[in-house]
Design a protein around this motif. Structure first.
Motif, short mmCIF file in Angstrom:
data_model
loop_
_atom_site.label_atom_id
_atom_site.label_comp_id
_atom_site.label_asym_id
_atom_site.label_seq_id
_atom_site.Cartn_x
_atom_site.Cartn_y
_atom_site.Cartn_z
N PHE A 5 0.84 -1.19 0.00
CA PHE A 5 0.00 0.00 0.00
C PHE A 5 0.88 1.25 0.00
N PRO A 6 0.48 2.30 -0.72
CA PRO A 6 1.17 3.58 -0.55
C PRO A 6 0.88 4.13 0.85
N GLU A 7 1.68 5.12 1.28
CA GLU A 7 1.59 5.59 2.66
C GLU A 7 0.17 5.98 3.04
N GLY A 8 -0.55 6.64 2.15
CA GLY A 8 -1.88 7.13 2.48
C GLY A 8 -2.92 6.03 2.66
N LEU A 9 -2.61 4.82 2.19
CA LEU A 9 -3.57 3.71 2.30
C LEU A 9 -3.10 2.63 3.27
N LYS A 10 -1.93 2.84 3.91
CA LYS A 10 -1.35 1.77 4.75
C LYS A 10 -2.29 1.36 5.88
N ARG A 11 -3.09 2.31 6.38
CA ARG A 11 -4.00 1.99 7.48
C ARG A 11 -5.04 0.93 7.12
N GLN A 12 -5.25 0.70 5.80
CA GLN A 12 -6.17 -0.35 5.36
C GLN A 12 -5.57 -1.74 5.56
N ALA A 13 -4.25 -1.81 5.78
CA ALA A 13 -3.54 -3.09 5.71
C ALA A 13 -4.02 -4.09 6.75
N GLY A 15 -6.78 -4.48 8.57
CA GLY A 15 -8.13 -5.01 8.39
C GLY A 15 -8.23 -5.92 7.18
N LEU A 16 -7.67 -5.47 6.05
CA LEU A 16 -7.74 -6.26 4.82
C LEU A 16 -6.97 -7.58 4.97
N ALA A 17 -5.80 -7.50 5.60
CA ALA A 17 -4.99 -8.72 5.78
C ALA A 17 -5.72 -9.72 6.67
N SER A 18 -6.37 -9.21 7.70
CA SER A 18 -7.11 -10.08 8.61
C SER A 18 -8.27 -10.77 7.89
N ASP A 19 -9.00 -9.98 7.05
CA ASP A 19 -10.10 -10.57 6.28
C ASP A 19 -9.58 -11.68 5.35
N LEU A 20 -8.48 -11.40 4.66
CA LEU A 20 -7.93 -12.38 3.72
C LEU A 20 -7.42 -13.61 4.45
N LYS A 21 -6.83 -13.40 5.64
CA LYS A 21 -6.35 -14.52 6.45
C LYS A 21 -7.54 -15.41 6.87
N SER A 22 -8.62 -14.77 7.29
CA SER A 22 -9.83 -15.52 7.68
C SER A 22 -10.37 -16.31 6.50
N ALA A 23 -10.23 -15.76 5.29
CA ALA A 23 -10.73 -16.44 4.10
C ALA A 23 -9.78 -17.54 3.62
N GLY A 24 -8.68 -17.76 4.37
CA GLY A 24 -7.81 -18.87 4.06
C GLY A 24 -6.55 -18.52 3.29
N PHE A 25 -6.33 -17.24 3.00
CA PHE A 25 -5.12 -16.86 2.27
C PHE A 25 -3.94 -16.73 3.22
N PHE A 56 -1.60 -1.69 -4.34
CA PHE A 56 -2.79 -0.85 -4.29
C PHE A 56 -2.47 0.61 -4.67
N GLY A 57 -3.39 1.22 -5.39
CA GLY A 57 -3.38 2.67 -5.53
C GLY A 57 -2.61 3.27 -6.67
N HIS A 58 -1.88 2.45 -7.44
CA HIS A 58 -1.12 3.01 -8.56
C HIS A 58 -1.33 2.17 -9.81
#
Lengths: 297, 297
Positions: A5-13, A15-25, A56-58
């Motif tokens: 993620f670029p710096e401005g979107l890093k805060r999404q990391a 939550g998104l990682a946790s969702d993907l981990k729960s989905a088995g990734f 993400f983002g570019h």
């Protein structure tokens, strides 16, 4: 999979990682600083560490089979372009924007046409693949319009100043989020850069900065510049930081990494940091009248 | 050839590179931060960019055919060890030091013998190849002495505190440059770390930091730790900086990179940064009584 993620979107990391981990990734986040698609976290996908990098983002600046570029679009109501019409002098105008707004280019063209303006939009290039897209290091889409007047839709003044220097066109910048439109001139940047070149005239040692980031590594350029002065040595750097500039102790630096570092961050560096073209002027192999903004092709 | 210097020696780079360039060598300086031989600038010698990397100031932590380790020795008069004798309680003492003083180990042994002390010195290991050498992440040479009392000769209190935790021996630290000798205890570090663990109990998301530096990349450890909590995700990082800790927005981090980051730099990080062992305590898979200092084997 690896996520970047670029710096401005890093805060999404998280939550998104946790969702993907729960989905088995199996998820890994790249935690290094990231300011563009020129800085892909390829170390996450080398040696089979991850199957794919999701960036993400570019938009892509080069072609990579193991990277998925996930856009992060920012919408606005194209009616805001009405704010940019009074400062325009021509009825034919070049239209450019940045990656997060590029999906609105057709709507912006339609709006301008509805008000009697012909919008010219440059086609994509390998480094700026979206129609009408510019980067802080690539103004090809602006040059391609051939227009005498260019409308830049986006935030900040760096891109429109670069467009003015790269095209010599009159440039109107519209911030689509605040609705502020202004004519942008390169004069003040040129005055500041002239002062930095003069300051560098006392320098004996020159550190030629060579980036190790995927889309910023201009090795041939760095090698050529290192031949222009006896005290010039190539320095590889990942992040060009004020600490490293100071610690290395060179009198002056020449930046072949992200062009914006020299223009935007001079005030943070304790030493002169010249663009390649400015170093050529200092070394007498380029005339001041041939000053141009540094771009990565 | 590529040259790499730790931060304290970086100022030597410009002059040395210029001399080598005059002598006909093609020189590149690695400008990235460097704090140890665990952080080799291998990017300068991959893909044939340079034939060899000359790394100044550290002994090797692993074997690399394309790296020359160039020592940077710091001398002192071994008579200064007389300052450390009054605090010693035993006549048999383990002797350890850091890389820049390791060449003086035989002279220090001889001095101690002349005063009636038996110095025990641990042999080299792959990560600490010099006799009697310790690193901030490896106290094998201290443990190997088997001594109940250990004399550390060097600057700072981190190494002797680590030795105390790793060996449970009594530790006297002598700064050979100032002549100051003191008994060093791990109590205050243990109190501080206990407080950080308590602070981390409120955390839900955990960033497991995985270094991409050559001698710090503990991937198997990071993967195991990531299984200990549902909200734990691996984050790759080159430099672990307060900015990145903040930008990523995790509640708590677990550091598998340079062990000193968690112990020394907690005050710079806005979030709890735990050692692997501390995270195990937090997750209930290790008892507080089994607290130990993190080492890289």
């Amino acid at each position: 999979m690896a996520l970047q993620f670029p710096e401005g979107l890093k805060r999404q990391a998280a939550g998104l990682a946790s969702d993907l981990k729960s989905a088995g990734f199996d998820v890994i986040i790249s935690g290094d600083p990231c300011y563009g698609a020129c800085d892909l976290a390829l170390d996450t996908v080398t040696e089979g560490k991850a199957d794919v990098l999701v960036h993400f983002g570019h938009a892509p600046v080069d072609d990579r089979p193991d990277v998925i570029f996930e856009p992060w679009i920012v919408d606005f109501d194209v009616e805001v372009l009405a704010q940019a019409l009074p400062p325009l002098r021509e009825k034919t105008v070049g239209l450019v924007t940045t990656v997060q707004h590029a999906h609105l280019v057709p709507a912006m063209e339609a709006f301008l046409a509805s008000r009697g303006y012909e919008a010219r939009v440059g086609e994509g290039t390998p480094r700026t693949p979206l129609r009408g897209q510019v980067l802080g290091c690539s103004f090809a889409a602006a040059k391609a319009t051939g227009a005498r007047e260019i409308l830049f839709v986006g935030t900040g003044v760096f891109h429109p100043i670069g467009i003015a220097l790269a095209t010599r066109a009159r440039v109107i910048a519209l911030d689509p989020l605040t609705g502020t439109a202004q004519e942008v001139s390169a004069e003040s940047l040129l005055r500041r850069r002239s002062a930095v070149i003069e300051k560098a005239r006392a320098a004996w040692s020159f550190g030629i900065i060579l980036s190790t980031k995927s889309g910023q590594e201009r090795r041939a350029l760095a090698r050529r510049l290192a031949t222009l002065a006896p005290g010039a040595v190539i320095i590889t750097m990942r992040e060009v930081s004020p600490d490293q500039i100071l610690n290395l102790g060179f009198d002056c630096y020449v930046n072949t990494a992200c062009p914006r570092l020299a223009y935007d961050d001079q005030v943070r560096f304790g030493r002169p940091v010249l663009s390649p073209q400015e170093f050529e002027i200092l070394c007498g192999v380029r005339a001041w009248d041939d000053y141009t903004i540094d771009e990565i092709a």
